[in-house]
Enzyme design. Structure first.
Site, PDB file in Angstrom:
ATOM      1  N   ARG A 149      30.486  79.714  16.319  1.00  0.00           N
ATOM      2  CA  ARG A 149      29.576  80.485  15.327  1.00  0.00           C
ATOM      3  C   ARG A 149      30.246  81.478  14.540  1.00  0.00           C
ATOM      4  O   ARG A 149      30.219  81.853  13.554  1.00  0.00           O
ATOM      5  CB  ARG A 149      28.451  81.013  15.928  1.00  0.00           C
ATOM      6  CG  ARG A 149      27.231  79.778  16.062  1.00  0.00           C
ATOM      7  CD  ARG A 149      27.652  78.847  16.910  1.00  0.00           C
ATOM      8  NE  ARG A 149      26.707  77.748  17.030  1.00  0.00           N
ATOM      9  CZ  ARG A 149      25.838  77.431  18.112  1.00  0.00           C
ATOM     10  NH1 ARG A 149      25.648  78.575  18.981  1.00  0.00           N
ATOM     11  NH2 ARG A 149      24.781  76.593  18.168  1.00  0.00           N
ATOM     12  N   ASP A 178      31.521  73.327  17.557  1.00  0.00           N
ATOM     13  CA  ASP A 178      30.260  73.468  17.477  1.00  0.00           C
ATOM     14  C   ASP A 178      29.890  73.222  15.868  1.00  0.00           C
ATOM     15  O   ASP A 178      31.010  72.718  15.308  1.00  0.00           O
ATOM     16  CB  ASP A 178      29.561  74.620  17.614  1.00  0.00           C
ATOM     17  CG  ASP A 178      28.042  74.492  18.196  1.00  0.00           C
ATOM     18  OD1 ASP A 178      27.491  73.857  17.453  1.00  0.00           O
ATOM     19  OD2 ASP A 178      27.441  75.009  19.415  1.00  0.00           O
ATOM     20  N   HIS A 248      25.758  68.705  18.284  1.00  0.00           N
ATOM     21  CA  HIS A 248      26.761  69.915  17.882  1.00  0.00           C
ATOM     22  C   HIS A 248      28.162  69.780  17.529  1.00  0.00           C
ATOM     23  O   HIS A 248      29.166  70.091  17.699  1.00  0.00           O
ATOM     24  CB  HIS A 248      26.838  70.906  19.074  1.00  0.00           C
ATOM     25  CG  HIS A 248      25.494  71.688  19.413  1.00  0.00           C
ATOM     26  ND1 HIS A 248      25.190  72.693  18.727  1.00  0.00           N
ATOM     27  CD2 HIS A 248      24.544  71.464  20.550  1.00  0.00           C
ATOM     28  CE1 HIS A 248      23.878  73.055  19.141  1.00  0.00           C
ATOM     29  NE2 HIS A 248      23.540  72.565  20.008  1.00  0.00           N
ATOM     30  N   ASP A 311      23.983  69.473  25.361  1.00  0.00           N
ATOM     31  CA  ASP A 311      22.508  70.054  24.489  1.00  0.00           C
ATOM     32  C   ASP A 311      22.165  69.479  23.287  1.00  0.00           C
ATOM     33  O   ASP A 311      23.024  69.079  22.502  1.00  0.00           O
ATOM     34  CB  ASP A 311      22.854  71.607  24.726  1.00  0.00           C
ATOM     35  CG  ASP A 311      23.772  71.895  23.908  1.00  0.00           C
ATOM     36  OD1 ASP A 311      24.864  71.611  23.721  1.00  0.00           O
ATOM     37  OD2 ASP A 311      23.705  72.836  23.198  1.00  0.00           O
ATOM     38  N   GLU A 312      20.798  69.632  23.054  1.00  0.00           N
ATOM     39  CA  GLU A 312      20.315  69.628  21.931  1.00  0.00           C
ATOM     40  C   GLU A 312      20.959  68.272  20.902  1.00  0.00           C
ATOM     41  O   GLU A 312      21.360  68.778  19.923  1.00  0.00           O
ATOM     42  CB  GLU A 312      20.521  70.904  21.210  1.00  0.00           C
ATOM     43  CG  GLU A 312      19.700  71.989  21.488  1.00  0.00           C
ATOM     44  CD  GLU A 312      19.904  73.283  21.275  1.00  0.00           C
ATOM     45  OE1 GLU A 312      19.187  74.144  21.318  1.00  0.00           O
ATOM     46  OE2 GLU A 312      20.957  73.667  20.640  1.00  0.00           O
ATOM     47  N   TRP A 384      20.015  75.845  31.768  1.00  0.00           N
ATOM     48  CA  TRP A 384      19.721  77.056  30.721  1.00  0.00           C
ATOM     49  C   TRP A 384      18.204  76.982  30.202  1.00  0.00           C
ATOM     50  O   TRP A 384      17.896  78.133  29.878  1.00  0.00           O
ATOM     51  CB  TRP A 384      20.922  76.858  29.543  1.00  0.00           C
ATOM     52  CG  TRP A 384      20.352  75.542  28.579  1.00  0.00           C
ATOM     53  CD1 TRP A 384      20.781  74.295  28.655  1.00  0.00           C
ATOM     54  CD2 TRP A 384      19.699  75.583  27.168  1.00  0.00           C
ATOM     55  NE1 TRP A 384      20.334  73.546  27.536  1.00  0.00           N
ATOM     56  CE2 TRP A 384      19.745  74.580  26.714  1.00  0.00           C
ATOM     57  CE3 TRP A 384      19.262  76.658  26.581  1.00  0.00           C
ATOM     58  CZ2 TRP A 384      19.373  74.015  25.519  1.00  0.00           C
ATOM     59  CZ3 TRP A 384      18.533  76.504  25.127  1.00  0.00           C
ATOM     60  CH2 TRP A 384      18.690  75.337  24.838  1.00  0.00           C
ATOM     61  N   TYR A 409      20.922  85.104  28.564  1.00  0.00           N
ATOM     62  CA  TYR A 409      21.460  84.808  27.479  1.00  0.00           C
ATOM     63  C   TYR A 409      21.507  86.340  26.707  1.00  0.00           C
ATOM     64  O   TYR A 409      20.392  86.901  26.176  1.00  0.00           O
ATOM     65  CB  TYR A 409      19.997  84.194  26.654  1.00  0.00           C
ATOM     66  CG  TYR A 409      20.488  82.629  26.753  1.00  0.00           C
ATOM     67  CD1 TYR A 409      20.887  81.946  27.772  1.00  0.00           C
ATOM     68  CD2 TYR A 409      20.500  81.806  25.330  1.00  0.00           C
ATOM     69  CE1 TYR A 409      21.532  80.633  27.797  1.00  0.00           C
ATOM     70  CE2 TYR A 409      20.896  80.394  25.516  1.00  0.00           C
ATOM     71  CZ  TYR A 409      21.267  80.056  26.686  1.00  0.00           C
ATOM     72  OH  TYR A 409      21.704  78.563  26.776  1.00  0.00           O
ATOM     73  N   ASP A 411      22.834  86.992  24.176  1.00  0.00           N
ATOM     74  CA  ASP A 411      22.524  87.110  22.436  1.00  0.00           C
ATOM     75  C   ASP A 411      21.404  87.817  22.379  1.00  0.00           C
ATOM     76  O   ASP A 411      20.941  88.190  21.137  1.00  0.00           O
ATOM     77  CB  ASP A 411      22.908  85.973  22.045  1.00  0.00           C
ATOM     78  CG  ASP A 411      21.990  84.708  22.554  1.00  0.00           C
ATOM     79  OD1 ASP A 411      21.643  84.619  23.634  1.00  0.00           O
ATOM     80  OD2 ASP A 411      21.876  83.835  21.543  1.00  0.00           O
ATOM     81  N   TRP A 460      26.080  83.595  23.020  1.00  0.00           N
ATOM     82  CA  TRP A 460      26.071  82.921  21.911  1.00  0.00           C
ATOM     83  C   TRP A 460      26.304  83.865  20.587  1.00  0.00           C
ATOM     84  O   TRP A 460      25.906  84.957  20.631  1.00  0.00           O
ATOM     85  CB  TRP A 460      24.723  82.046  21.531  1.00  0.00           C
ATOM     86  CG  TRP A 460      24.482  80.935  22.753  1.00  0.00           C
ATOM     87  CD1 TRP A 460      23.619  81.249  23.928  1.00  0.00           C
ATOM     88  CD2 TRP A 460      25.182  79.747  22.784  1.00  0.00           C
ATOM     89  NE1 TRP A 460      23.830  79.976  24.892  1.00  0.00           N
ATOM     90  CE2 TRP A 460      24.803  79.343  23.906  1.00  0.00           C
ATOM     91  CE3 TRP A 460      26.301  79.024  22.164  1.00  0.00           C
ATOM     92  CZ2 TRP A 460      25.216  77.952  24.470  1.00  0.00           C
ATOM     93  CZ3 TRP A 460      26.542  78.055  22.633  1.00  0.00           C
ATOM     94  CH2 TRP A 460      26.222  77.527  23.784  1.00  0.00           C
ATOM     95  N   GLU A 462      25.670  83.576  17.057  1.00  0.00           N
ATOM     96  CA  GLU A 462      25.179  83.349  15.681  1.00  0.00           C
ATOM     97  C   GLU A 462      25.332  84.571  14.942  1.00  0.00           C
ATOM     98  O   GLU A 462      25.541  84.682  13.841  1.00  0.00           O
ATOM     99  CB  GLU A 462      23.876  82.664  15.631  1.00  0.00           C
ATOM    100  CG  GLU A 462      23.700  81.370  15.936  1.00  0.00           C
ATOM    101  CD  GLU A 462      23.488  81.085  17.224  1.00  0.00           C
ATOM    102  OE1 GLU A 462      23.876  81.946  18.239  1.00  0.00           O
ATOM    103  OE2 GLU A 462      22.844  79.856  17.987  1.00  0.00           O
TER     104      GLU A 462
HETATM  105  C1  NAG Z   1      20.372  77.077  22.421  1.00  0.00           C
HETATM  106  C2  NAG Z   1      21.777  76.467  21.939  1.00  0.00           C
HETATM  107  C3  NAG Z   1      22.914  77.262  21.398  1.00  0.00           C
HETATM  108  C4  NAG Z   1      22.584  78.372  20.754  1.00  0.00           C
HETATM  109  C5  NAG Z   1      21.640  79.222  21.704  1.00  0.00           C
HETATM  110  C6  NAG Z   1      20.988  80.748  21.078  1.00  0.00           C
HETATM  111  C7  NAG Z   1      22.338  76.104  24.584  1.00  0.00           C
HETATM  112  C8  NAG Z   1      22.822  75.392  25.555  1.00  0.00           C
HETATM  113  N1  NAG Z   1      21.927  75.714  23.040  1.00  0.00           N
HETATM  114  O1  NAG Z   1      19.474  76.660  21.342  1.00  0.00           O
HETATM  115  O2  NAG Z   1      24.001  76.434  20.630  1.00  0.00           O
HETATM  116  O3  NAG Z   1      23.597  79.259  20.311  1.00  0.00           O
HETATM  117  O4  NAG Z   1      20.469  78.716  22.076  1.00  0.00           O
HETATM  118  O5  NAG Z   1      20.327  81.294  21.795  1.00  0.00           O
HETATM  119  O6  NAG Z   1      22.077  77.305  24.635  1.00  0.00           O
END
Ligand code: NAG
Length: 543
Positions: A149, A178, A248, A311-312, A384, A409, A411, A460, A462
């Site tokens: 990101r 990603d 992703h 994931d996702e 997670w 997390y 972030d 993460w 972002e």
């Molecule tokens: C999750 C996403 C990740 C994203 C993060 C932000 C995982 C395994 N997947 O939705 O791509 O950057 O949250 O907190 O964590």
């Protein structure tokens, strides 16, 4: 006092001090090259900081006195013993990690000036006498860095590796690909980095219609990757690469649209969230692509594990795609009351990639979505979305790594007063919350609990664009993380930890890291530090 983080699992205080400045450093000649380098680096640092030369010798190990580093093959690889008396400091270990962790402990026991900054006076270069017999609770002590990101160059990644070594972490999970950028050079598919590493612009904060219009990119050459992997290894750290699949994957689809269900065109994504566009897994050429990528990845990373993401991965394209639907019929996949057939299609992908990696002597880790449908035979689950995925995996006899959003997390915000924080994704994970996590729930028997290999924090990126911000989000939460990873249940104690934190923060400052002064959700004045953005709250008043 012994201001150590992570705190040793067996520490017996002793009276007195050992004068470390100028002490000789004698090394068992059986120490391998990497361990020797760790000892030598320490001796150089001590000499520079104290102003008195501590020379390293490998012959004629004296029976006592000075620093003595001994090979002791009876100790497990990550265990070390440290015995400090008024006469000297003796270290015993059997491998690089043992020696490395012993040296980290010694360094933390010496004045923080060892790490740079304002010097200590000569009389302060003493080690408190102590007896330590220490080994970690968990074998997997991880940190995940998202460089997709936002990109952090190899120099910064090494700086974070140093921080990991300081906190006795042993695994860097490197999230290299990603939707928003492909960051690892793959010789067979040069477009992945030539084109797939660059997005045209980035969404502004959370205004989903507004883009900054500034092209953004970055990637690591294979040479840089090799260099980072070797650097990490010399600090006892294994690097696990992640190639996130089959979701992703927009950056790769933008380069090779034939790998998608609709055929594109696709763009490297400039916004955050979950993209509907995923790999078309009905096509054989998708697997050919993945296998070729993974072959080069395995060349670069000697780790036992390869992280395959998982994931996702939305299923909307697969539901409409004739090729994916034909694959579902060909494989005889059927949905059930828990999951539609497309979930089992993802299980097929995971199992197939696992088989390929197993054939090359590797094992997979995947995010907890790989539990949906059917878990691949030998997969390790990274839990997670809470701890439940890890518990479920353990009950199935699979290994798991705990990394729940609620506690790890990084972030997420660490302060309540987000007005005065750098803009972030949301959430609230203060340092004391990190500290309070228990990785093995009481509901798991001892036997099943052994499947919990360890704990990891995820950063993460972002909203994290700069090295300063990256460090700010990691510190001091990484200190709390390290005790969850290292300390036995009985050796974890918030008050003792909080009491040692100012010393550790002092070291961050001297090492040149940025960090958050927030504890218990409020700004904290840290002892011995210049008044930065701090208010007058001491750790003791916070209790
Ligand atoms: C999750 C996403 C990740 C994203 C993060 C932000 C995982 C395994 N997947 O939705 O791509 O950057 O949250 O907190 O964590």
């Amino acid at each position: 006092s012994y201001e150590l983080i992570p705190y040793p699992n067996h520490l017996t205080p002793r009276a007195g001090e050992f004068a470390a400045a100028g002490a000789a450093v004698a090394c068992d000649e059986r120490l391998d090259e990497a361990s020797r380098a760790v000892v030598e680096e320490f001796a150089v640092r001590l000499s520079e900081a104290s102003g008195a030369e501590s020379a390293v010798t490998y012959e004629a190990l004296p029976a006592a006195g000075g620093f003595r580093f001994l090979m002791d093959e009876s100790l497990a690889p990550e265990r070390y013993r440290l015995d400090v008396t008024t006469d000297g400091a003796e270290v015993r270990a059997s491998s690089l990690r043992g020696f490395l962790y012993a040296v980290q402990t010694i360094k933390q026991l010496l004045p923080a000036a060892l790490y740079g900054g304002a010097p200590a006076v000569e009389s302060e270069w003493t080690l408190p006498c102590v007896e330590i017999d220490d080994a970690p609770r968990f074998g997997y002590r991880g940190l995940m860095l998202d460089v997709a990101r936002h990109f952090f160059d190899a120099v910064q990644v090494k700086k974070i590796i140093d921080l990991m070594a300081f906190h006795k972490l042993n695994t860097l999970h490197w999230h290299l690909t990603d939707d928003q950028g492909w960051r690892i050079e793959i010789k067979r598919y040069p477009r992945l980095t030539e084109y797939g590493s660059i997005r045209k612009g980035t969404v502004v904060k959370k205004n989903w219609d507004q883009y900054d219009g500034v092209p953004y990119g970055g990637y690591y050459t294979q040479e840089e990757i090799r260099d980072v992997v070797a650097y990490a290894a010399s600090r006892g750290i294994t690097v696990i690469p992640e190639i996130d699949l089959p979701g992703h994957m927009l950056a790769a689809l933008a380069c090779y649209p034939e790998l998608g269900c609709t055929g594109g065109p696709y763009e490297v994504w400039g916004r955050w969230g979950v993209a509907d566009e995923v790999l078309c897994v009905g096509k054989e050429k998708t697997f050919e692509f993945l296998e070729n990528v993974l072959l080069e990845v395995m060349e670069l990373f000697p780790s036992e594990y390869i992280h395959i993401g998982g994931d996702e991965c939305p299923k909307v394209r697969w539901e409409k795609c004739p090729v994916c639907q034909a694959k579902i019929r060909e494989l005889g996949i059927e949905g059930d009351d828990k999951h539609a057939a497309e979930y089992y299609l993802q299980s097929y992908v995971t199992a197939r990639v696992e088989k390929f990696l197993n054939e090359h002597g590797r094992r997979i880790i995947g995010w907890d979505e790989i539990l949906e449908g059917e878990l691949a035979p030998d997969a390790t689950v990274m839990s997670w979305r809470g701890s439940e995925g890890g518990i479920a995996a353990a009950r199935l006899g699979h290994d798991a790594i705990m990394t729940p959003t609620s506690h790890f997390y990084f972030d997420y915000y660490q302060a309540r007063d987000i007005e005065n924080e750098p803009f972030g994704i949301g959430g609230y994970v203060p340092v004391e919350k990190v500290y309070a996590y228990e990785p093995i729930p009481d509901t798991l028997s001892q036997e099943l609990g052994a499947h919990i290999l360890g704990v990891q924090a995820n950063l993460w990126a972002e909203y994290i664009k700069t090295p300063e911000h990256q460090e700010y989000m990691l510190l001091p939460r990484m200190a709390a993380l390290s005790e969850v990873q290292w300390c036995d249940r009985g050796s974890r104690e918030w008050t003792r930890f909080a009491g040692a934190l100012p010393h550790i923060v002092d070291i961050y400052e001297r090492m040149g890291y940025n960090y958050s002064p927030v504890v218990f959700g409020v700004n904290c004045r840290v002892r011995s530090l210049p008044e930065k953005k701090c208010v007058e709250v001491t750790l003791s008043t916070l209790g």
